[in-house]
Design a protein around this motif. Structure first.
Motif, mmCIF file in Angstrom:
data_model
loop_
_atom_site.group_PDB
_atom_site.id
_atom_site.type_symbol
_atom_site.label_atom_id
_atom_site.label_comp_id
_atom_site.label_asym_id
_atom_site.label_seq_id
_atom_site.Cartn_x
_atom_site.Cartn_y
_atom_site.Cartn_z
ATOM 1 N N ASP A 23 0.864 -1.188 0.000
ATOM 2 C CA ASP A 23 0.000 0.000 0.000
ATOM 3 C C ASP A 23 0.898 1.235 0.000
ATOM 4 O OD1 ASP A 23 -1.982 1.882 0.255
ATOM 5 O OD2 ASP A 23 -2.406 1.454 2.375
ATOM 6 N N VAL A 25 2.141 5.088 -0.626
ATOM 7 C CA VAL A 25 1.612 6.443 -0.603
ATOM 8 C C VAL A 25 1.982 7.137 -1.911
ATOM 9 C CG1 VAL A 25 3.685 7.322 0.568
ATOM 10 C CG2 VAL A 25 1.551 8.626 0.686
ATOM 11 N N GLN A 232 7.457 4.050 6.461
ATOM 12 C CA GLN A 232 6.025 4.221 6.347
ATOM 13 C C GLN A 232 5.624 5.614 6.836
ATOM 14 O OE1 GLN A 232 4.159 0.937 8.473
ATOM 15 N NE2 GLN A 232 4.101 -0.290 6.615
ATOM 16 N N LEU A 234 2.400 8.163 8.056
ATOM 17 C CA LEU A 234 1.041 8.189 8.594
ATOM 18 C C LEU A 234 0.214 9.180 7.789
ATOM 19 C CD1 LEU A 234 -0.770 7.035 10.847
ATOM 20 C CD2 LEU A 234 -0.126 9.020 12.246
ATOM 21 N N SER A 235 -0.796 8.696 7.101
ATOM 22 C CA SER A 235 -1.617 9.541 6.244
ATOM 23 C C SER A 235 -2.504 10.449 7.085
ATOM 24 C CB SER A 235 -2.495 8.684 5.336
ATOM 25 O OG SER A 235 -3.541 8.075 6.083
ATOM 26 N N GLU A 237 -5.508 10.510 7.105
ATOM 27 C CA GLU A 237 -6.644 9.702 7.553
ATOM 28 C C GLU A 237 -6.265 8.699 8.643
ATOM 29 O OE1 GLU A 237 -7.043 11.619 3.945
ATOM 30 O OE2 GLU A 237 -5.700 9.895 4.241
ATOM 31 N N GLY A 238 -4.955 8.671 8.999
ATOM 32 C CA GLY A 238 -4.521 7.787 10.071
ATOM 33 C C GLY A 238 -4.084 6.410 9.644
ATOM 34 N N HIS A 239 -3.750 6.228 8.351
ATOM 35 C CA HIS A 239 -3.292 4.930 7.852
ATOM 36 C C HIS A 239 -1.785 4.964 7.597
ATOM 37 C CE1 HIS A 239 -7.492 3.949 7.448
ATOM 38 N NE2 HIS A 239 -7.679 4.881 6.524
ATOM 39 N N TRP A 240 -1.109 3.859 7.900
ATOM 40 C CA TRP A 240 0.314 3.739 7.585
ATOM 41 C C TRP A 240 0.462 3.264 6.146
ATOM 42 C CZ3 TRP A 240 3.675 5.923 10.642
ATOM 43 C CH2 TRP A 240 3.426 6.019 12.026
ATOM 44 N N GLN A 241 1.223 4.011 5.348
ATOM 45 C CA GLN A 241 1.461 3.646 3.957
ATOM 46 C C GLN A 241 2.961 3.636 3.666
ATOM 47 O OE1 GLN A 241 -1.304 6.794 2.325
ATOM 48 N NE2 GLN A 241 -2.048 5.059 1.103
ATOM 49 N N TYR A 367 4.448 7.197 18.021
ATOM 50 C CA TYR A 367 3.392 6.251 17.638
ATOM 51 C C TYR A 367 3.952 4.836 17.550
ATOM 52 C CZ TYR A 367 0.728 10.415 16.365
ATOM 53 O OH TYR A 367 0.059 11.624 16.400
#
Length: 368
Positions: A23, A25, A232, A234-235, A237-241, A367
């Motif tokens: 996934d 970014v 990675q 942190l987007s 939206e709170g997702h790790w990419q 985090y």
């Protein structure tokens, strides 16, 4: 007449990129080949502004440092790890907790990750002024090249980005550049980092995290892209990419100091390092970095005169300018020393997946 022959460095052969569909970014791209025209410059300024106001990360291509030069610097970057005996490394360890400086070695097994597991990251940091301190014998023949690399990053990568970001705030282009004087006292540095693999039981205890999610201390961080996945982001939206490998590309992100100077308009985005995907299992991860910081004397309060920031102030975004006394806006020196001395050494307050500490009146988050 000095010799034009470069000292021999054992070639560092990078691994092939991962085969998994990760996934990734999608980072905005700054093509520095477009900086030569007013139209191209204006386009890049808009891209940089939007990227750093939302994601805090972008990619730079066509920056002028050739693929051959980058390959040579990765060869050099591996020397402090594979060609310096352990007993000699011990003589060049940085006393981060006492000095607030990363200059020298940071050896593995120093920072606590989770559940009694410590990091496997080794790094070697070098100041702009390569003669500021002594270095391991194996690295000494390469100091002129390291110094030239740092100078290139400072003037040809960081300065253009700082100019673009100043323009994004409708400020004179030299606003941030003037805070990053090559000859001033500061802690901008070249850094070589190598992550080593860990036993499976440690991966389980840390949920595969090799370096906790964090923001960088300084203003602009430059990572020379390399194929072993691990970084990675942190987007919003709170997702790790995952960050994608870009051959001879640069991954650029904003740190705390530029966030403070822009009153939060430019984001110091959270990022971390995790275990590479299975196709790269068992591989060490070598990193080539340049970390830029303002001069030590710069006070980290929001810059004045920006119509963009004036509009933000009406929305009352918290910043150092709201603090007084011992929590007033620190200098760049105060902030980097406080964060460097505390990272990995102090007990953090846990709130779910976030761990916090307070430095100069500002909550710093980690985090996991």
């Amino acid at each position: 007449m000095p010799s034009l022959t470069l000292p021999y460095a054992e070639p560092y052969n990078p691994a092939p990129p991962p085969t998994e569909e990760l996934d990734y970014v999608d980072l905005p791209v700054l093509d520095f080949s477009k900086t030569s025209t007013p139209k191209g410059w204006a386009t890049l300024a808009e891209i940089a502004k939007n990227a750093m106001a939302t994601q805090g990360f972008l990619t730079v291509i066509n920056h002028g440092y050739t693929a051959a030069q980058t390959k040579r610097m990765f060869d050099i970057a591996n020397i402090p790890f594979d060609h310096v005996p352990p007993e000699e490394k011990g003589r060049y360890v940085s006393n981060m907790k006492e000095t607030g400086s990363y200059q020298g070695y940071k050896l593995p097994q120093l920072f606590h990750i989770e559940n009694g597991v410590y990091d496997r990251k080794e790094q070697y940091s070098i100041n702009f002024d390569v003669e500021k301190r002594s270095h391991p014998e194996a690295l000494r023949p390469f100091l002129p090249e390291i110094e030239a690399f740092g100078k290139f990053c400072h003037f040809h990568i960081v300065h253009p980005i700082l100019k673009l970001l100043a323009q994004g705030l409708q400020l004179p282009e030299e606003t941030f550049v003037d805070m990053h004087d090559y000859n001033a006292v500061g802690e901008s540095s070249i850094r070589f980092i190598k992550y080593y693999t860990r036993p499976e039981e440690e991966e389980i205890k840390t949920k595969n995290v090799w370096l906790k999610g964090h923001t960088d201390i300084g203003s602009v961080s430059v990572l020379f892209s390399q194929p072993v996945a691990g970084l990675q982001i942190l987007s919003p939206e709170g997702h790790w990419q995952w960050a994608r490998y870009v051959p001879n590309g640069l991954v650029i992100n904003i740190g705390d100091m530029l966030q403070f100077l822009s009153n939060g308009f430019y984001k110091a985005t959270v990022h971390r390092v995790v275990q590479p995907p299975p196709s790269q299992g068992g591989l060490a991860r070598l990193g080539l970095f340049f970390f830029s910081m303002p001069d030590d004397s710069i006070v980290l309060r929001p810059v004045q005169g920006s119509p963009v920031l004036e509009k933000m102030r009406k929305e009352k975004i918290p910043s150092h300018e709201d603090n007084e006394g011992e929590n007033a806006a620190p200098t760049a020196e105060m902030w980097r020393k406080a964060r460097t001395a505390s990272y990995g050494f102090v007990d953090l307050k846990k709130e779910g997946n976030v761990e916090t500490e307070v430095i100069n009146g500002i909550v710093v988050k980690h985090y996991n």
